[in-house]
Design a protein around this motif. Structure first.
Motif, short mmCIF file in Angstrom:
data_model
loop_
_atom_site.label_atom_id
_atom_site.label_comp_id
_atom_site.label_asym_id
_atom_site.label_seq_id
_atom_site.Cartn_x
_atom_site.Cartn_y
_atom_site.Cartn_z
N LEU A 24 0.81 -1.22 0.00
CA LEU A 24 0.00 0.00 0.00
C LEU A 24 0.85 1.27 0.00
O LEU A 24 0.49 2.26 -0.64
CB LEU A 24 -0.93 0.00 1.22
CG LEU A 24 -2.05 -1.03 1.23
CD1 LEU A 24 -2.76 -1.02 2.57
CD2 LEU A 24 -3.04 -0.77 0.09
N LEU A 25 1.96 1.24 0.73
CA LEU A 25 2.73 2.46 0.95
C LEU A 25 3.92 2.63 0.00
O LEU A 25 4.49 3.72 -0.06
CB LEU A 25 3.25 2.49 2.40
CG LEU A 25 2.16 2.42 3.48
CD1 LEU A 25 2.79 2.38 4.87
CD2 LEU A 25 1.20 3.60 3.37
N LEU A 26 4.28 1.57 -0.72
CA LEU A 26 5.44 1.63 -1.62
C LEU A 26 5.01 1.26 -3.04
O LEU A 26 5.36 0.20 -3.57
CB LEU A 26 6.54 0.67 -1.13
CG LEU A 26 7.06 0.91 0.29
CD1 LEU A 26 7.99 -0.21 0.72
CD2 LEU A 26 7.77 2.27 0.38
N PRO A 27 4.24 2.12 -3.69
CA PRO A 27 3.71 1.79 -5.02
C PRO A 27 4.80 1.56 -6.06
O PRO A 27 4.63 0.73 -6.95
CB PRO A 27 2.84 3.00 -5.37
CG PRO A 27 3.36 4.11 -4.51
CD PRO A 27 3.81 3.47 -3.25
N ASP A 28 5.90 2.28 -5.99
CA ASP A 28 6.98 2.08 -6.97
C ASP A 28 7.59 0.69 -6.83
O ASP A 28 7.88 0.02 -7.83
CB ASP A 28 8.06 3.15 -6.79
CG ASP A 28 7.58 4.54 -7.17
OD1 ASP A 28 6.59 4.63 -7.91
OD2 ASP A 28 8.18 5.53 -6.71
N LEU A 29 7.79 0.25 -5.60
CA LEU A 29 8.32 -1.09 -5.38
C LEU A 29 7.32 -2.15 -5.84
O LEU A 29 7.71 -3.16 -6.44
CB LEU A 29 8.63 -1.29 -3.88
CG LEU A 29 9.16 -2.67 -3.47
CD1 LEU A 29 10.45 -3.00 -4.21
CD2 LEU A 29 9.36 -2.74 -1.97
N ALA A 30 6.04 -1.90 -5.59
CA ALA A 30 5.01 -2.84 -6.03
C ALA A 30 5.03 -3.00 -7.55
O ALA A 30 4.94 -4.11 -8.08
CB ALA A 30 3.64 -2.38 -5.55
N GLN A 31 5.14 -1.88 -8.26
CA GLN A 31 5.19 -1.94 -9.72
C GLN A 31 6.46 -2.64 -10.21
O GLN A 31 6.44 -3.35 -11.21
CB GLN A 31 5.12 -0.52 -10.30
CG GLN A 31 3.77 0.16 -10.12
CD GLN A 31 2.65 -0.53 -10.87
OE1 GLN A 31 2.87 -1.20 -11.89
NE2 GLN A 31 1.44 -0.40 -10.37
N ALA A 32 7.57 -2.45 -9.50
CA ALA A 32 8.83 -3.09 -9.89
C ALA A 32 8.77 -4.61 -9.69
O ALA A 32 9.37 -5.37 -10.45
CB ALA A 32 9.98 -2.50 -9.09
N LEU A 33 8.04 -5.05 -8.67
CA LEU A 33 7.96 -6.48 -8.38
C LEU A 33 6.93 -7.20 -9.25
O LEU A 33 7.03 -8.41 -9.45
CB LEU A 33 7.60 -6.70 -6.91
CG LEU A 33 8.70 -6.39 -5.88
CD1 LEU A 33 8.13 -6.46 -4.47
CD2 LEU A 33 9.86 -7.36 -6.03
N LYS A 34 5.96 -6.47 -9.75
CA LYS A 34 4.85 -7.08 -10.49
C LYS A 34 5.31 -7.98 -11.64
O LYS A 34 4.79 -9.09 -11.80
CB LYS A 34 3.91 -5.98 -11.00
CG LYS A 34 2.65 -6.52 -11.66
CD LYS A 34 1.74 -5.39 -12.09
CE LYS A 34 0.50 -5.92 -12.79
NZ LYS A 34 -0.39 -4.81 -13.25
N PRO A 35 6.30 -7.57 -12.47
CA PRO A 35 6.70 -8.46 -13.58
C PRO A 35 7.38 -9.75 -13.11
O PRO A 35 7.53 -10.68 -13.91
CB PRO A 35 7.70 -7.60 -14.37
CG PRO A 35 7.43 -6.19 -13.96
CD PRO A 35 6.98 -6.27 -12.54
N TRP A 36 7.80 -9.82 -11.86
CA TRP A 36 8.52 -10.99 -11.34
C TRP A 36 7.65 -11.87 -10.46
O TRP A 36 8.16 -12.79 -9.80
CB TRP A 36 9.74 -10.51 -10.53
CG TRP A 36 10.72 -9.73 -11.34
CD1 TRP A 36 10.79 -8.37 -11.45
CD2 TRP A 36 11.75 -10.25 -12.18
NE1 TRP A 36 11.80 -8.01 -12.30
CE2 TRP A 36 12.41 -9.15 -12.77
CE3 TRP A 36 12.19 -11.54 -12.50
CZ2 TRP A 36 13.47 -9.30 -13.66
CZ3 TRP A 36 13.24 -11.70 -13.38
CH2 TRP A 36 13.87 -10.59 -13.95
N LEU A 37 6.36 -11.65 -10.47
CA LEU A 37 5.49 -12.40 -9.57
C LEU A 37 5.52 -13.90 -9.86
O LEU A 37 5.53 -14.71 -8.93
CB LEU A 37 4.06 -11.87 -9.67
CG LEU A 37 3.79 -10.56 -8.93
CD1 LEU A 37 2.38 -10.06 -9.20
CD2 LEU A 37 4.02 -10.74 -7.44
#
Length: 311
Positions: A24-37
Motif C-alpha cells: 500500500l505504501l510503496l507503489p513504486d516497489l510494487a510496480q517493480a515487483l509485479k513483472p517478477w510475480l
C-alpha cells in the motif's frame, strides 16, 4: 543468517502484515515487483516442497480419497452452486458474480502450506490440496466455464492451468530432489530458518500483487471499500464454514489446513489468461483479496485453536 531467519519465522505473521503495508505504501516497489510475480511464486513453491519433503508427501497419499473429495467440493460443487444462485437472481454477468465464481473455481494458493505453518498447523494437508487441485483444474473448470460464458474464454483458462501444472510439478520435483540429496533430515535451526525464508517470500509477493490497489484507493475509495468487504466476507466466511464441517469428517489434524485453502485460492491464475479479469473491478478485487489472505495467520488463529502437534 540462520538465527536471523529463525527470528523471522517466530514472527512470521507480522512479516506478512509488513508485506501488506509495503504493497500500500510503496507503489513504486510494487510496480517493480509485479513483472517478477511468477518467478517469486515458483520460488515460494520450491521452498514449500523443500519444507514438506518427499517422505511426508508420500505419506499423505494415504489420505488421497479425502483430499479428492475436498478438491471436488471446493473447485466444482461450490462454484456451480454460486452460479446457480447468481443466475436465479439475474446477476450471473455482474462483476461481483464473476470475481466470486472465479475465486471458487481456482485451486489453492501456492502459499497455503506456509499459512498453515504460521498457524502452527501441519503444511502437508494443504500441500496435498495444492497439488491435486492444480492437477484437476483442467477438468473441474470445464463445467463451470461451460455453464457461464460470462467468465471468459475456456481455452485460455485450460492453457493457463496446463502451464501452471507443468511448472508446479517441475519445481516440486526439483525441491524433492534437493531435499533428498542435501537435507534428508530437516529439523531444529535449519527448519526454523526455512520457515523464515518462506515468510519473507510471502511478504515480498504480496507487495507485487497489490500494485493496483494503492492507486485505486485514491481514485475510487468507495469502490475499493465494497470489494474489500466482499473479500473479507468470502475468505474468512469460507474458512469458518469449512472448518466447522471438516472437523466432523477429516479430524483436527487436517481440518485447519483444509479450511485455510477454502478461503485462499489462486484466483491470480485466471488473471494471466482471461480478458474478463483485466477489468478495473477485477484488478481491485485481486488486490483486496490479498488482505484477508495475508491476515489469515493473525485473524483466524483463535478459530483454529491449539496448533497441531505436527505443525
Amino acid at each position: 543468517m540462520l538465527a536471523a531467519l529463525g527470528f523471522v519465522a517466530r514472527h512470521g505473521r507480522w512479516a506478512l502484515v509488513l508485506g501488506l503495508l509495503g504493497g500500500l505504501l510503496l507503489p513504486d516497489l510494487a510496480q517493480a515487483l509485479k513483472p517478477w510475480l511468477a518467478e517469486l511464486v515458483l520460488l515460494l513453491l520450491f521452498l514449500t516442497g523443500l519444507r514438506v519433503g518427499p517422505r511426508d508427501a508420500l505419506l499423505g497419499l494415504k489420505g488421497v480419497r479425502r483430499t479428492l473429495a475436498v478438491v471436488l467440493s471446493y473447485q466444482l460443487v461450490l462454484p456451480l452452486l454460486a452460479l446457480a444462485g447468481f443466475a436465479l437472481f439475474g446477476l450471473a454477468a455482474s462483476p461481483y458474480a464473476i470475481a466470486f465464481t472465479l475465486m471458487l473455481a481456482a485451486p489453492s494458493v501456492t502459499g497455503s502450506p506456509n499459512i498453515a505453518i504460521l498457524l502452527g498447523q501441519s503444511p502437508e494437508p494443504a500441500f496435498r490440496l495444492l497439488i491435486l487441485g492444480t492437477a484437476l483444474l483442467p477438468l473441474t473448470v470445464l463445467p463451470v466455464f461451460w455453464l457461464s460464458p460470462a467468465l471468459g474464454d475456456l481455452s485460455a483458462a485450460l492453457r493457463a492451468s496446463g502451464t501452471l501444472l507443468v511448472a508446479i510439478w517441475a519445481v516440486i520435483g526439483l525441491a524433492f530432489v534437493t531435499r533428498h540429496m542435501a537435507l534428508p533430515e530437516l529439523a531444529g535451526e535449519r527448519r526454523s530458518a526455512l520457515d523464515g525464508a518462506m515468510s519473507i517470500a510471502l511478504a515480498v509477493i504480496v507487495i507485487g500483487l497489490m500494485s493496483a490497489l494503492g492507486p485505486a484507493i485514491q481514485a475510487v475509495p468507495w469502490e475499493v471499500g465494497k470489494w474489500l468487504a466482499l473479500a473479507f466476507f468470502v475468505n474468512f466466511g469460507l474458512q469458518a464454514v469449512a472448518y466447522r464441517v471438516l472437523r466432523r469428517s477429516a479430524g483436527d489434524a487436517e481440518a485447519a489446513p483444509f479450511a485455510v485453502v477454502a478461503g485462499n485460492r489462486n484466483v491470480a491464475l485466471f488473471f494471466v489468461a482471461l480478458p474478463v479479469t483485466q477489468s478495473p473491478e477485477f484488478l481491485i478485487f485481486l488486490g483486496c483479496y490479498q488482505i484477508p489472505m495475508y491476515l489469515t495467520a493473525l485473524v483466524m488463529r483463535p478459530l483454529y485453536g491449539k496448533p497441531s502437534t505436527r505443525g
